[in-house]
Design a protein around this motif. Structure first.
Motif, PDB file in Angstrom:
ATOM      1  N   VAL A 169       0.837  -1.206   0.000  1.00  0.00           N
ATOM      2  CA  VAL A 169       0.000   0.000   0.000  1.00  0.00           C
ATOM      3  C   VAL A 169       0.874   1.260   0.000  1.00  0.00           C
ATOM      4  CG1 VAL A 169      -1.594   1.387   1.380  1.00  0.00           C
ATOM      5  CG2 VAL A 169      -2.024  -1.060   1.053  1.00  0.00           C
ATOM      6  N   LYS A 170       1.878   1.269   0.845  1.00  0.00           N
ATOM      7  CA  LYS A 170       2.760   2.439   0.931  1.00  0.00           C
ATOM      8  C   LYS A 170       3.452   2.710  -0.394  1.00  0.00           C
ATOM      9  CE  LYS A 170       6.609   4.416   3.548  1.00  0.00           C
ATOM     10  NZ  LYS A 170       7.584   4.196   4.651  1.00  0.00           N
ATOM     11  N   LYS A 171       3.947   1.678  -1.053  1.00  0.00           N
ATOM     12  CA  LYS A 171       4.641   1.862  -2.331  1.00  0.00           C
ATOM     13  C   LYS A 171       3.668   2.342  -3.410  1.00  0.00           C
ATOM     14  CE  LYS A 171       8.402  -1.440  -1.462  1.00  0.00           C
ATOM     15  NZ  LYS A 171       9.533  -0.522  -1.620  1.00  0.00           N
ATOM     16  N   LEU A 172       2.456   1.803  -3.410  1.00  0.00           N
ATOM     17  CA  LEU A 172       1.462   2.233  -4.393  1.00  0.00           C
ATOM     18  C   LEU A 172       1.075   3.694  -4.186  1.00  0.00           C
ATOM     19  CD1 LEU A 172      -0.885  -0.888  -4.459  1.00  0.00           C
ATOM     20  CD2 LEU A 172       0.584  -0.099  -6.324  1.00  0.00           C
ATOM     21  N   GLU A 173       0.914   4.091  -2.939  1.00  0.00           N
ATOM     22  CA  GLU A 173       0.487   5.458  -2.650  1.00  0.00           C
ATOM     23  C   GLU A 173       1.554   6.480  -3.018  1.00  0.00           C
ATOM     24  OE1 GLU A 173      -2.812   4.738   0.900  1.00  0.00           O
ATOM     25  OE2 GLU A 173      -0.731   5.244   1.449  1.00  0.00           O
ATOM     26  N   GLU A 174       2.804   6.058  -3.062  1.00  0.00           N
ATOM     27  CA  GLU A 174       3.868   6.958  -3.497  1.00  0.00           C
ATOM     28  C   GLU A 174       3.666   7.394  -4.945  1.00  0.00           C
ATOM     29  OE1 GLU A 174       7.542   4.953  -2.879  1.00  0.00           O
ATOM     30  OE2 GLU A 174       7.464   5.109  -0.685  1.00  0.00           O
ATOM     31  N   PHE A 175       2.930   6.610  -5.704  1.00  0.00           N
ATOM     32  CA  PHE A 175       2.651   6.935  -7.095  1.00  0.00           C
ATOM     33  C   PHE A 175       1.211   7.399  -7.299  1.00  0.00           C
ATOM     34  CE2 PHE A 175       6.267   4.085  -7.181  1.00  0.00           C
ATOM     35  CZ  PHE A 175       7.112   4.713  -8.079  1.00  0.00           C
ATOM     36  N   GLY A 176       0.543   7.728  -6.204  1.00  0.00           N
ATOM     37  CA  GLY A 176      -0.810   8.289  -6.301  1.00  0.00           C
ATOM     38  C   GLY A 176      -1.907   7.294  -6.553  1.00  0.00           C
ATOM     39  N   ALA A 177      -1.659   6.017  -6.304  1.00  0.00           N
ATOM     40  CA  ALA A 177      -2.674   4.990  -6.573  1.00  0.00           C
ATOM     41  C   ALA A 177      -3.849   5.110  -5.618  1.00  0.00           C
ATOM     42  CB  ALA A 177      -2.060   3.604  -6.465  1.00  0.00           C
ATOM     43  N   GLU A 178      -5.022   4.704  -6.099  1.00  0.00           N
ATOM     44  CA  GLU A 178      -6.218   4.581  -5.258  1.00  0.00           C
ATOM     45  C   GLU A 178      -6.363   3.115  -4.855  1.00  0.00           C
ATOM     46  OE1 GLU A 178     -11.089   4.814  -5.618  1.00  0.00           O
ATOM     47  OE2 GLU A 178      -9.842   5.803  -7.146  1.00  0.00           O
ATOM     48  N   ILE A 179      -6.346   2.837  -3.564  1.00  0.00           N
ATOM     49  CA  ILE A 179      -6.421   1.453  -3.085  1.00  0.00           C
ATOM     50  C   ILE A 179      -7.888   1.069  -2.918  1.00  0.00           C
ATOM     51  CG2 ILE A 179      -5.637  -0.195  -1.356  1.00  0.00           C
ATOM     52  CD1 ILE A 179      -3.387   1.264  -2.894  1.00  0.00           C
ATOM     53  N   LEU A 180      -8.337   0.118  -3.723  1.00  0.00           N
ATOM     54  CA  LEU A 180      -9.729  -0.322  -3.637  1.00  0.00           C
ATOM     55  C   LEU A 180      -9.973  -1.174  -2.398  1.00  0.00           C
ATOM     56  CD1 LEU A 180     -10.501  -1.283  -7.358  1.00  0.00           C
ATOM     57  CD2 LEU A 180     -11.098   0.823  -6.133  1.00  0.00           C
ATOM     58  N   GLY A 181      -8.933  -1.819  -1.918  1.00  0.00           N
ATOM     59  CA  GLY A 181      -9.087  -2.630  -0.710  1.00  0.00           C
ATOM     60  C   GLY A 181      -8.068  -3.747  -0.664  1.00  0.00           C
ATOM     61  N   VAL A 182      -8.064  -4.469   0.463  1.00  0.00           N
ATOM     62  CA  VAL A 182      -7.198  -5.636   0.654  1.00  0.00           C
ATOM     63  C   VAL A 182      -8.110  -6.815   0.974  1.00  0.00           C
ATOM     64  CG1 VAL A 182      -5.348  -6.690   1.995  1.00  0.00           C
ATOM     65  CG2 VAL A 182      -5.298  -4.216   1.534  1.00  0.00           C
ATOM     66  N   THR A 183      -8.016  -7.865   0.177  1.00  0.00           N
ATOM     67  CA  THR A 183      -8.795  -9.078   0.403  1.00  0.00           C
ATOM     68  C   THR A 183      -7.872 -10.186   0.906  1.00  0.00           C
ATOM     69  OG1 THR A 183     -10.389  -8.534  -1.333  1.00  0.00           O
ATOM     70  CG2 THR A 183     -10.253 -10.851  -0.660  1.00  0.00           C
ATOM     71  N   TYR A 184      -8.265 -10.817   2.018  1.00  0.00           N
ATOM     72  CA  TYR A 184      -7.451 -11.890   2.596  1.00  0.00           C
ATOM     73  C   TYR A 184      -8.004 -13.242   2.147  1.00  0.00           C
ATOM     74  CZ  TYR A 184      -5.435  -8.273   5.507  1.00  0.00           C
ATOM     75  OH  TYR A 184      -4.785  -7.144   5.936  1.00  0.00           O
ATOM     76  N   CYS A 185      -7.107 -14.103   1.682  1.00  0.00           N
ATOM     77  CA  CYS A 185      -7.496 -15.438   1.230  1.00  0.00           C
ATOM     78  C   CYS A 185      -6.600 -16.476   1.888  1.00  0.00           C
ATOM     79  CB  CYS A 185      -7.328 -15.568  -0.288  1.00  0.00           C
ATOM     80  SG  CYS A 185      -8.374 -14.465  -1.251  1.00  0.00           S
ATOM     81  N   GLY A 186      -7.109 -17.695   1.960  1.00  0.00           N
ATOM     82  CA  GLY A 186      -6.282 -18.810   2.413  1.00  0.00           C
ATOM     83  C   GLY A 186      -5.402 -19.279   1.266  1.00  0.00           C
ATOM     84  N   ASP A 187      -5.013 -20.542   1.315  1.00  0.00           N
ATOM     85  CA  ASP A 187      -4.126 -21.097   0.308  1.00  0.00           C
ATOM     86  C   ASP A 187      -4.863 -21.751  -0.863  1.00  0.00           C
ATOM     87  OD1 ASP A 187      -1.735 -20.375   1.608  1.00  0.00           O
ATOM     88  OD2 ASP A 187      -1.924 -22.098   2.965  1.00  0.00           O
ATOM     89  N   GLU A 188      -6.203 -21.753  -0.832  1.00  0.00           N
ATOM     90  CA  GLU A 188      -6.952 -22.413  -1.901  1.00  0.00           C
ATOM     91  C   GLU A 188      -6.923 -21.548  -3.168  1.00  0.00           C
ATOM     92  OE1 GLU A 188      -8.261 -21.603   1.028  1.00  0.00           O
ATOM     93  OE2 GLU A 188      -8.016 -23.553   2.030  1.00  0.00           O
ATOM     94  N   PRO A 189      -6.453 -22.111  -4.281  1.00  0.00           N
ATOM     95  CA  PRO A 189      -6.366 -21.333  -5.525  1.00  0.00           C
ATOM     96  C   PRO A 189      -7.703 -20.741  -5.962  1.00  0.00           C
ATOM     97  CG  PRO A 189      -5.164 -23.395  -5.735  1.00  0.00           C
ATOM     98  CD  PRO A 189      -5.917 -23.469  -4.437  1.00  0.00           C
ATOM     99  N   GLU A 190      -8.790 -21.488  -5.726  1.00  0.00           N
ATOM    100  CA  GLU A 190     -10.101 -21.013  -6.182  1.00  0.00           C
ATOM    101  C   GLU A 190     -10.491 -19.700  -5.517  1.00  0.00           C
ATOM    102  OE1 GLU A 190      -9.569 -25.290  -6.648  1.00  0.00           O
ATOM    103  OE2 GLU A 190      -9.517 -23.999  -4.858  1.00  0.00           O
ATOM    104  N   THR A 191     -10.197 -19.563  -4.221  1.00  0.00           N
ATOM    105  CA  THR A 191     -10.567 -18.325  -3.521  1.00  0.00           C
ATOM    106  C   THR A 191      -9.670 -17.165  -3.956  1.00  0.00           C
ATOM    107  OG1 THR A 191      -9.142 -18.873  -1.622  1.00  0.00           O
ATOM    108  CG2 THR A 191     -11.436 -19.592  -1.525  1.00  0.00           C
TER     109      THR A 191
END
Length: 341
Positions: A195-217
């Motif tokens: 997030v910090k690196k993206l914001e240095e370039f003015g990015a808009e962060i839509l969010g952070v989604t947490y997933c387990g190890d299952e590829p489908e999720t």
């Protein structure tokens, strides 16, 4: 060159430096080689004991260094760039905006192979801030054969050899993988770095989604961000070759075009770059979480400036792709990622 009376030298070009000595005050060049004599200069020159001057004798087909420098810099300048006044055959270019500095290296190398002409630049794809110096152009001698400028102009063609690509404010989604984070066994220390690196370039962060190890999720989380209009999706973790690291497979399952899984950069060898309908989908290895600078720092500016990255571009990063992990980090003012572009 020719010798003329100082009183008749207005408009002529000096062939060497003229030193003025003021006892107890200074001893320095009062007029530099290449200076064009003005009416106001005459009394000063006479006070320096210069009743005669050696000046450039204009010849057909020969250019004064300042005139030649002007033609040389015009082959380089593009939009979003400002130039310095010409001085002693040199003109410098500066960034007018934040962005990525790009060079046509084939043309630059060809022009620099012409005797008595030179263009010195920052590295290709260098991230710059407004006001940063980009390049300096210079003509080596006081006068130069015009044919050399004509050859440089032929090489450059109709397109400037430099460009400055502005950063674009992009919508970005972050997918953080791993059961250890998903189930709260450990604190997420990866996505805050991204997030910090993206914001240095003015990015808009839509969010952070947490997933387990299952590829489908993981695949579903990527697709959800894309459906929300994300212009870049970044997956953190799960990028090694361990059987339970499934992020590369999850990215492939989105239908994204995989450019490369792996890059000749340390830290960052297990990096994955893909595009889904022109939108970058990245897989970041764990080193991005703890190393000061990694492959992510090399590619992010280009991605934020909409500069496409091909497999061959990643391959070129190997020359200069070894970060020395200096105790005091000076990136990007170092050799990391600067070779072979």
């Amino acid at each position: 060159m020719k010798k003329i009376e100082t009183a008749k030298a207005v408009g002529h070009v000096l062939c060497h430096d003229m030193t003025q000595i003021i006892k107890g005050v200074s001893k320095d060049a009062r007029f530099r080689k290449g200076h064009i004599v003005t009416e106001e200069d005459i009394p000063v020159l006479l006070s320096m004991g210069k009743d005669y001057l050696y000046v450039w004798e204009k010849q057909e087909g020969m250019l004064h260094e300042n005139d030649a420098a002007d033609r040389l810099y015009r082959l380089c300048k593009n939009e979003y760039m400002n130039e310095s006044p010409v001085k002693e055959g040199k003109i410098e270019l500066f960034a007018a905006i934040d962005g990525v500095f790009c060079i046509d290296l084939e043309k630059l190398n060809a022009i620099n192979s012409i005797d008595e002409l030179m263009i010195a630049t920052l590295s290709n794809y260098y991230p710059v801030k407004a006001g940063n110096k980009l390049a300096g152009t210079r003509v080596i001698p006081l006068v130069v054969d015009e044919k050399k400028l004509q050859e440089a102009e032929r090489i450059a063609g109709n397109t400037p050899i430099f460009s400055l690509k502005p950063y674009r404010r992009k919508k970005c989604g972050i997918v953080t993988t791993g059961n250890e984070v998903f189930y709260g066994r450990i604190k997420d220390t990866f996505s805050p770095v991204v997030v910090k690196k993206l914001e240095e370039f003015g990015a808009e962060i839509l969010g952070v989604t947490y997933c387990g190890d299952e590829p489908e999720t993981i695949t579903a989380a990527i697709n959800e961000f894309l459906a929300q209009g994300a212009e870049m999706v970044i997956c953190t973790g799960g990028m090694s070759v361990d059987p339970d690291d499934r992020t590369p497979a999850a990215i492939r399952a989105t239908g994204a075009n995989i450019i490369s899984y792996g890059a000749p950069v340390l830290p960052g060898a297990m990096f994955l770059l893909s595009y889904q309908d022109g939108r970058p989908v990245l897989g970041l290895p764990g080193c991005v979480m703890y190393a000061k600078r990694t492959i992510f720092d090399l590619v992010l500016p280009r991605l934020m400036a909409d500069i496409p990255i091909a497999k061959k571009d990643l391959a070129k990063l190997g020359n200069g792709g070894l970060c020395l992990s200096c105790e005091v980090c000076h990136f990007p003012n170092c050799g990391f990622g600067k070779g072979g572009h």
